[in-house]
Motif scaffolding. Sequence first.
Motif, PDB file in Angstrom:
ATOM      1  N   GLY A 208     -25.073  43.165 -26.337  1.00 22.82           N
ATOM      2  CA  GLY A 208     -24.505  44.499 -26.190  1.00 22.82           C
ATOM      3  C   GLY A 208     -23.693  44.654 -24.919  1.00 22.82           C
ATOM      4  O   GLY A 208     -22.598  45.230 -24.935  1.00 22.82           O
ATOM      5  N   LEU A 209     -24.208  44.127 -23.822  1.00 27.31           N
ATOM      6  CA  LEU A 209     -23.490  44.232 -22.551  1.00 27.31           C
ATOM      7  C   LEU A 209     -22.237  43.366 -22.555  1.00 27.31           C
ATOM      8  O   LEU A 209     -21.199  43.767 -22.005  1.00 27.31           O
ATOM      9  N   TRP A 210     -22.320  42.190 -23.143  1.00 25.70           N
ATOM     10  CA  TRP A 210     -21.161  41.303 -23.176  1.00 25.70           C
ATOM     11  C   TRP A 210     -20.014  41.920 -23.976  1.00 25.70           C
ATOM     12  O   TRP A 210     -18.852  41.789 -23.613  1.00 25.70           O
ATOM     13  N   ASN A 211     -20.347  42.611 -25.054  1.00 28.44           N
ATOM     14  CA  ASN A 211     -19.318  43.201 -25.914  1.00 28.44           C
ATOM     15  C   ASN A 211     -18.929  44.617 -25.502  1.00 28.44           C
ATOM     16  O   ASN A 211     -18.060  45.216 -26.132  1.00 28.44           O
ATOM     17  N   SER A 212     -19.578  45.147 -24.475  1.00 28.57           N
ATOM     18  CA  SER A 212     -19.345  46.540 -24.099  1.00 28.57           C
ATOM     19  C   SER A 212     -17.974  46.723 -23.452  1.00 28.57           C
ATOM     20  O   SER A 212     -17.587  45.971 -22.554  1.00 28.57           O
ATOM     21  N   TRP A 213     -17.253  47.720 -23.923  1.00 23.09           N
ATOM     22  CA  TRP A 213     -15.977  48.080 -23.315  1.00 23.09           C
ATOM     23  C   TRP A 213     -15.799  49.597 -23.204  1.00 23.09           C
ATOM     24  O   TRP A 213     -15.078  50.087 -22.334  1.00 23.09           O
ATOM     25  N   PHE A 214     -16.506  50.353 -24.058  1.00 26.42           N
ATOM     26  CA  PHE A 214     -16.299  51.802 -24.080  1.00 26.42           C
ATOM     27  C   PHE A 214     -16.783  52.459 -22.786  1.00 26.42           C
ATOM     28  O   PHE A 214     -16.101  53.336 -22.236  1.00 26.42           O
ATOM     29  N   ASN A 215     -17.954  52.044 -22.304  1.00 22.90           N
ATOM     30  CA  ASN A 215     -18.451  52.624 -21.052  1.00 22.90           C
ATOM     31  C   ASN A 215     -17.505  52.337 -19.897  1.00 22.90           C
ATOM     32  O   ASN A 215     -17.279  53.196 -19.029  1.00 22.90           O
ATOM     33  N   ALA A 216     -16.956  51.132 -19.877  1.00 27.16           N
ATOM     34  CA  ALA A 216     -15.987  50.797 -18.824  1.00 27.16           C
ATOM     35  C   ALA A 216     -14.732  51.638 -18.953  1.00 27.16           C
ATOM     36  O   ALA A 216     -14.143  52.070 -17.959  1.00 27.16           O
ATOM     37  N   LEU A 217     -14.302  51.888 -20.184  1.00 26.11           N
ATOM     38  CA  LEU A 217     -13.116  52.714 -20.414  1.00 26.11           C
ATOM     39  C   LEU A 217     -13.313  54.130 -19.887  1.00 26.11           C
ATOM     40  O   LEU A 217     -12.386  54.742 -19.341  1.00 26.11           O
ATOM     41  N   ILE A 218     -14.522  54.663 -20.031  1.00 23.07           N
ATOM     42  CA  ILE A 218     -14.803  56.045 -19.646  1.00 23.07           C
ATOM     43  C   ILE A 218     -15.100  56.166 -18.148  1.00 23.07           C
ATOM     44  O   ILE A 218     -14.611  57.087 -17.482  1.00 23.07           O
ATOM     45  N   TYR A 219     -15.860  55.234 -17.609  1.00 24.80           N
ATOM     46  CA  TYR A 219     -16.417  55.429 -16.267  1.00 24.80           C
ATOM     47  C   TYR A 219     -15.766  54.569 -15.176  1.00 24.80           C
ATOM     48  O   TYR A 219     -16.067  54.760 -13.997  1.00 24.80           O
ATOM     49  N   LEU A 220     -14.906  53.637 -15.536  1.00 26.79           N
ATOM     50  CA  LEU A 220     -14.294  52.760 -14.535  1.00 26.79           C
ATOM     51  C   LEU A 220     -12.783  52.936 -14.522  1.00 26.79           C
ATOM     52  O   LEU A 220     -12.137  52.843 -15.562  1.00 26.79           O
ATOM     53  N   GLN A 221     -12.242  53.160 -13.346  1.00 30.45           N
ATOM     54  CA  GLN A 221     -10.797  53.218 -13.142  1.00 30.45           C
ATOM     55  C   GLN A 221     -10.313  52.097 -12.239  1.00 30.45           C
ATOM     56  O   GLN A 221      -9.138  51.741 -12.245  1.00 30.45           O
ATOM     57  N   ASN A 222     -11.219  51.539 -11.470  1.00 36.76           N
ATOM     58  CA  ASN A 222     -10.889  50.448 -10.552  1.00 36.76           C
ATOM     59  C   ASN A 222     -10.617  49.177 -11.349  1.00 36.76           C
ATOM     60  O   ASN A 222     -11.484  48.683 -12.079  1.00 36.76           O
ATOM     61  N   GLU A 223      -9.412  48.645 -11.227  1.00 39.96           N
ATOM     62  CA  GLU A 223      -9.029  47.452 -11.999  1.00 39.96           C
ATOM     63  C   GLU A 223      -9.868  46.234 -11.648  1.00 39.96           C
ATOM     64  O   GLU A 223     -10.007  45.315 -12.459  1.00 39.96           O
TER      65      GLU A 223
END
Length: 295
Positions: A208-223
Amino acid sequence: MVKRKKFSQDVLVNIIFHLIAVLMIIAVIYPLWFVVIASFSNPADVANGKVWLWPKTIDVRGYQKLFEQKQIWKSYWNTIIYTISGTLVALLVNITAGYAMSRKDLPGRKIINVFYLIPMFVGGGLIPTYLVVKQFGLLDNFLVMVVPFAVSTYNIIVARTFFQNSLPESLWEAAQIDGCSTIRYFVQFAVPLSKAVIAVVGLWTAVGLWNSWFNALIYLQNENLIPLQLLLRRILISNESLLGAATGTMAQELRQLSDMMKYASIVVSTLPIMALYPFLQKYFNQGVMIGAVKG
């Protein structure tokens, strides 16, 4: 005569079952194999249906273009760190919670069970979750990919059921007679005897963590903090945008390059986590079956 007839029927049934099993294996493995060979094939051959078992012409432009992205190695490293640290945190909270809930002498056990079950079916929604994460100062923070979503009610229930069915009460009573505390019993007895469920929960969490991208899309702006999956998503969306603006021969070339990068992205993003499975497979069936009984 009856025995011979029964024996022949058993052989026929076994043959049919083996054929069904082989067909199911092919149905699962071939799409994965096709993605791998397509990532090394000329996209024109793939589009024309010429690629079946082996690449007709080796073409690695998809991988070349993918690895030309300067940020991909940073994102790869971020994903590895998120997966390892997130899995460890999830195991810590879910396995310990599952063990605590398996104890019949836990005060308020029924209330705690209800407390865990309600969020399993009813969620607060994206906006309230975002506000909570923001108030805790976790936006654009490494911990946002590790801590807020570590608790999984399903994994806790699986762990709880495993402990209830696998650890005899007599073992706990014998440990108490020897003066063993609850924490010591959990660390020295429960955990070593629970490798199966730990491996299963760890594998589920890691995937789940390896495939996760949605949480990063919402909560991360730092490239510098974005994971691999989000970067690959951006690359593919960017390619589609360029493709929409191109015409003629350029559009055809961009389409072929985009298809190659899609296949290469799938291989790059799934190969590491697939390589992990064989090392945990021996625990997988045992952990799932025991954890699912009377869940």
